[in-house]
Write an enzyme that holds these catalytic residues in place. Structure first.
Site, PDB file in Angstrom:
ATOM      1  N   LYS A   1      75.805  44.669  50.560  1.00  0.00           N
ATOM      2  CA  LYS A   1      76.520  43.471  50.121  1.00  0.00           C
ATOM      3  C   LYS A   1      77.734  43.128  50.981  1.00  0.00           C
ATOM      4  O   LYS A   1      78.089  41.955  51.107  1.00  0.00           O
ATOM      5  CB  LYS A   1      76.950  43.621  48.660  1.00  0.00           C
ATOM      6  CG  LYS A   1      75.811  43.597  47.670  1.00  0.00           C
ATOM      7  CD  LYS A   1      76.314  43.689  46.244  1.00  0.00           C
ATOM      8  CE  LYS A   1      75.174  43.698  45.253  1.00  0.00           C
ATOM      9  NZ  LYS A   1      75.663  43.733  43.849  1.00  0.00           N
TER      10      LYS A   1
ATOM     11  N   ASP B   1      76.940  37.714  41.152  1.00  0.00           N
ATOM     12  CA  ASP B   1      77.308  38.803  40.233  1.00  0.00           C
ATOM     13  C   ASP B   1      78.535  38.408  39.414  1.00  0.00           C
ATOM     14  O   ASP B   1      78.623  38.685  38.216  1.00  0.00           O
ATOM     15  CB  ASP B   1      77.632  40.089  41.014  1.00  0.00           C
ATOM     16  CG  ASP B   1      76.402  40.778  41.558  1.00  0.00           C
ATOM     17  OD1 ASP B   1      75.316  40.613  40.968  1.00  0.00           O
ATOM     18  OD2 ASP B   1      76.518  41.485  42.578  1.00  0.00           O
TER      19      ASP B   1
END
Length: 295
Positions: free
Chosen positions: A74, A110
């Site tokens: 990420k 997220d």
């Protein structure tokens, strides 16, 4: 004419058990779309996380519409993108990449996923003092979400002191000095005794990492408990907290709402999150209803 065929994928390590393909493809089927979601497992490919740039370029060149990115890529993917959405830039992590006109733009769903789940499942809990366990990729996202939702102060607890301190410093830069703090696990008893709620963002409780992240006697009925783990939906932490009468939130809602946000970015279509919540309850085989709160 609107596009009705999509090719997307997920890059990460050990992604075989991911529910993302089923969540995306089920919703696409209901909308009459041709939608193929591929898993791109760096472990299976035998390549290091640093290969994420090559994989993103290959996906773009092969005509993918977008990618989800998960652990441990990420942060590493950021240097290989053409642009970042503000949320991803603030967080320093990307979990969704959209390809458009040859350009790769990074997003982070997220943060929005946890925020939507929390607002739905624990809409009126106090947020003056929040304790969060875990300062990894998921931890960074949910800490940002908690502060965005109005938490006055989030104290990040992690076994790796530097990681907790780094996240707290980044949160203070973004939200204002004093909004975040860092602590080691030894301070948990005192912190939880004075907290309104706790967010759990470590792997403890997953099928491969069973158990409680801290002693059960640190829980009390006034403490709300939010979980990031969604396989299983009912972790030992949630089961123990519910038995005490705590308000709780399982991890299914975050999984669904981040997937719904990614689906919207990939397709430009509006997903039905209620149907996707039903999907994850079935797919994860949990006892609790995703996003359920109990008091």
């Amino acid at each position: 004419m609107a596009k009705d065929s999509f090719l997307v994928g997920l890059i990460g390590a050990g992604v075989g058990p991911s529910l993302s393909p089923a969540l995306h493809e089920r919703e696409a089927d209901r909308q009459g779309l041709r939608y193929l979601y591929r898993l791109i497992d760096i472990d299976a490919l035998g390549v290091p996380p640093e290969a994420v740039g090559d994989l993103v370029r290959a996906a773009r060149d092969l005509g993918f519409d977008g990618l989800n990115i998960t652990h441990p890529c990420k942060q590493l993917v950021i240097g290989h993108l053409d642009a970042l959405a503000p949320q991803a830039e603030a967080l320093g992590a990307v979990n969704t990449v959209v390809f458009e006109d040859g350009r790769a733009t990074g997003h982070n769903t997220d943060v929005t996923g946890f925020a939507a789940s929390f607002a739905r499942g624990l809409p009126d809990v106090p947020l003056e003092r929040v304790v969060q366990l875990g300062a990894g990729g998921a931890g960074a996202a949910v800490a940002h979400a908690a502060l965005t939702l109005g938490a006055e102060r989030v104290t990040v607890v992690d076994a790796l002191a530097d990681r907790a301190a780094h996240l707290a410093a980044a949160l203070n830069r973004h939200f204002g000095e004093g909004r975040a703090g860092a602590a080691g696990p030894e301070r948990l008893p005192a912190l939880l005794a004075g907290a309104d709620g706790v967010v759990h963002a470590t792997p403890t409780g997953m099928a491969a990492h069973p158990g409680l992240p801290f002693p059960a006697d640190l829980l009390r009925p006034e403490l709300w408990v939010a979980e990031v783990v969604y396989r299983p939906l009912e972790t030992e932490l949630l089961r123990t907290a519910r038995a005490l009468g705590c308000a709780t939130l399982d991890g299914g809602g975050m999984a669904v709402f981040q997937a719904a946000d990614a689906f919207r970015l990939f397709t430009g279509r509006e997903p039905d999150s209620a149907r996707m919540l039903a999907d994850i309850a079935e797919l994860a085989g949990g006892v609790a209803a995703p996003g359920q709160t109990t008091r």
